[in-house]
Write an enzyme that holds these catalytic residues in place. Structure first.
Site, mmCIF file in Angstrom:
data_model
loop_
_atom_site.group_PDB
_atom_site.id
_atom_site.type_symbol
_atom_site.label_atom_id
_atom_site.label_comp_id
_atom_site.label_asym_id
_atom_site.label_seq_id
_atom_site.Cartn_x
_atom_site.Cartn_y
_atom_site.Cartn_z
ATOM 1 N N LYS A 1 0.880 -1.186 0.000
ATOM 2 C CA LYS A 1 0.000 0.000 0.000
ATOM 3 C C LYS A 1 0.907 1.222 0.000
ATOM 4 O O LYS A 1 1.260 1.767 1.038
ATOM 5 C CB LYS A 1 -0.938 0.002 1.199
HETATM 6 C C1 LIG Z 1 -6.351 -1.013 -4.291
HETATM 7 C C2 LIG Z 1 -7.003 -1.732 -3.138
HETATM 8 N N1 LIG Z 1 -7.439 -3.018 -3.340
HETATM 9 C C3 LIG Z 1 -8.031 -3.700 -2.331
HETATM 10 C C4 LIG Z 1 -8.237 -3.143 -1.088
HETATM 11 C C5 LIG Z 1 -8.862 -4.009 0.003
HETATM 12 O O1 LIG Z 1 -7.826 -4.356 0.931
HETATM 13 P P1 LIG Z 1 -8.212 -4.672 2.438
HETATM 14 O O2 LIG Z 1 -8.589 -3.370 3.076
HETATM 15 O O3 LIG Z 1 -6.941 -5.241 3.027
HETATM 16 O O4 LIG Z 1 -9.351 -5.654 2.430
HETATM 17 C C6 LIG Z 1 -7.805 -1.821 -0.831
HETATM 18 C C7 LIG Z 1 -8.015 -1.204 0.546
HETATM 19 N N2 LIG Z 1 -8.368 0.186 0.448
HETATM 20 C C8 LIG Z 1 -8.164 0.924 1.701
HETATM 21 C C9 LIG Z 1 -8.053 2.399 1.429
HETATM 22 C C10 LIG Z 1 -9.361 3.044 1.024
HETATM 23 C C11 LIG Z 1 -9.137 4.533 0.842
HETATM 24 O O5 LIG Z 1 -10.070 5.163 0.396
HETATM 25 O O6 LIG Z 1 -8.010 4.993 1.144
HETATM 26 C C12 LIG Z 1 -9.277 0.582 2.710
HETATM 27 O O7 LIG Z 1 -10.286 -0.067 2.327
HETATM 28 O O8 LIG Z 1 -9.076 0.933 3.893
HETATM 29 C C13 LIG Z 1 -7.167 -1.123 -1.861
HETATM 30 O O9 LIG Z 1 -6.718 0.145 -1.676
#
Ligand SMILES: Cc1[nH+]cc(COP(=O)(O)O)c(CN[C@@H](CCC(=O)O)C(=O)O)c1O
Length: 306
Positions: free
Chosen positions: A159
Site C-alpha cells: 500500500k
Molecule cells: C487497491 C485496493 N485493493 C483492495 C483493497 C482491500 O484491501 P483490504 O482493506 O486489506 O481488504 C484496498 C483497501 N483500500 C483501503 C483504502 C481506502 C481509501 O479510500 O483509502 C481501505 O479499504 O481501507 C485497496 O486500496
C-alpha cells in the site's frame, strides 16, 4: 481540515491534529514515497475491537520492506500505538490510518540513505465507504479508462501512496461519469480490482474471486473467502474478463473501508436482477457479525481495546 481526527500519534507522541504537521519539503509530498494501512475497529459488547490488527500491521511492514524504509518502531510498538489512539480519542468504532513516509532530509529522487521513515497513526469515525444507498441498492461501477499498473511498473502488493494516483484517476473518472466506483482492468484487459476494493462475483451457487495478480492482497478478501467457505459456498480464485462479470448473477466488492458492498450495475448493464444480490447481502451480514464480535468462531481475528 474537515476531517475530525482528534489526537494523532505522531512519531511516538500523541498530539492534537492541528499540531501533527510536516514540512512542504517532505519527500513523500513530492514523490508519493509513503506507505499506509486502512484498518477498522468496531463497537462490540466487550468494547472496541480492531479487526485483524496483526495482518494489517504485518502488511504495513511488508510495504515498508518493498520501499526499503528504515522503520523506527517495531510491529508491536505500532500495535500498541494503534490501541492508544483509539483509547485517547474514546472511539467506540473508527477507521484507523497508519502512515509512514520519507521526510524532509533530502529532496533527491532517491530518499535513501540517512532518511528514517516518519510515522503517524490517525483514526476517525467513518461510516459506509460508498454511502448507505450503494449498500441498499448496489453500487454502479464503470470500467475505467485507466488500467491497473503492471507488476513491473508499481508494487501493487504494497500500500504505497504513489499507487493511489492510479486509483484517484479512476475514481474521479467514474464519479464524474455518474457512477459510484471504478473497475480497473490489468494491462491485458482482465479484471484487476476496484480503486480501493477486491472483486467477487457469483454464478449459480459458486462464488468466484479475482486471483492475486496485480491487485492488492486484501485482508477483507481473505476474510470473506474464509467466511463464505464456512457457510458452505464453493469459492474459486479465477482470472476473469469484464464480459464474464456481465454474465454474473451477483457481484460485490470488499475492503476495510468498503466492507462488503453489493454491485448492481457494471458499464450500464444490470448484474443479475440489477439489485443488491441475495447471497451478497447474506455474506455482508455474516461479515458484519464477525467484525462486531457476534460470531465466536472468529474471535481470534479481533483485538479488544481495553
Ligand atoms: C487497491 C485496493 N485493493 C483492495 C483493497 C482491500 O484491501 P483490504 O482493506 O486489506 O481488504 C484496498 C483497501 N483500500 C483501503 C483504502 C481506502 C481509501 O479510500 O483509502 C481501505 O479499504 O481501507 C485497496 O486500496
Amino acid at each position: 481540515s474537515k476531517m475530525k481526527a482528534g489526537l494523532i500519534w505522531f512519531n511516538g507522541q500523541l498530539v492534537p491534529q492541528e499540531e501533527a504537521r510536516v514540512s512542504v519539503l517532505t519527500h513523500a509530498l513530492h514523490y508519493g514515497t509513503s506507505i499506509f494501512e486502512g484498518i477498522r475497529a468496531y463497537e462490540t459488547p466487550k468494547g472496541p475491537a480492531i479487526f485483524r490488527l496483526h495482518e494489517h500491521t504485518e502488511r504495513f511492514f511488508h510495504s515498508a520492506k518493498v520501499m526499503m524504509f528504515e522503520m523506527p518502531y517495531t510491529p508491536e510498538q505500532i500495535n500498541q500505538a494503534i490501541q492508544e489512539v483509539i483509547r485517547a480519542n474514546g472511539y467506540k468504532s473508527c477507521y484507523i490510518r497508519p502512515l509512514a513516509w520519507m521526510g524532509a532530509n533530502t529532496l533527491g529522487v532517491n530518499p535513501l540513505p540517512n532518511n528514517p521513515a516518519e510515522v503517524m497513526i490517525a483514526a476517525w469515525e467513518w461510516g459506509t465507504y460508498l454511502g448507505d444507498e450503494a449498500v441498499r441498492k448496489g453500487a454502479r461501477l464503470i470500467t475505467s479508462s485507466w488500467a491497473r499498473f503492471p507488476a513491473n511498473v508499481m508494487p501493487g502488493k504494497a500500500k504505497v501512496g504513489g499507487n493511489y494516483v492510479n486509483s484517484a484517476l479512476a475514481r474521479v473518472e467514474a464519479q464524474q461519469a455518474g457512477a459510484d466506483e471504478a473497475l480497473l482492468l490489468d494491462k491485458e484487459g482482465f479484471v484487476a480490482e476496484g480503486s480501493g476494493e477486491n472483486i467477487f462475483f457469483l454464478r449459480g451457487n459458486t462464488l468466484y474471486v479475482i486471483e492475486h495478480s496485480v491487485n492488492l492482497m486484501g485482508i477483507t478478501r481473505d476474510s470473506v473467502i474464509t467466511i463464505a467457505r464456512d457457510l458452505g459456498y464453493e469459492v474459486r480464485e479465477v482470472r476473469a474478463t469484464r464480459d464474464q462479470l456481465y454474465m454474473a448473477d451477483e457481484m460485490f466488492m470488499v475492503g476495510t473501508a468498503a466492507e462488503v458492498t453489493p454491485i448492481s450495475y457494471l458499464d450500464h448493464r444490470a448484474i443479475g436482477t440489477g439489485k443488491a444480490g441475495e447471497h451478497t447481502m447474506k455474506l455482508r451480514a455474516a461479515y458484519m457479525d464477525v467484525v462486531q464480535g457476534k460470531n465466536p468462531k472468529y474471535e481470534a481475528w479481533l483485538t479488544y481495546v481495553k
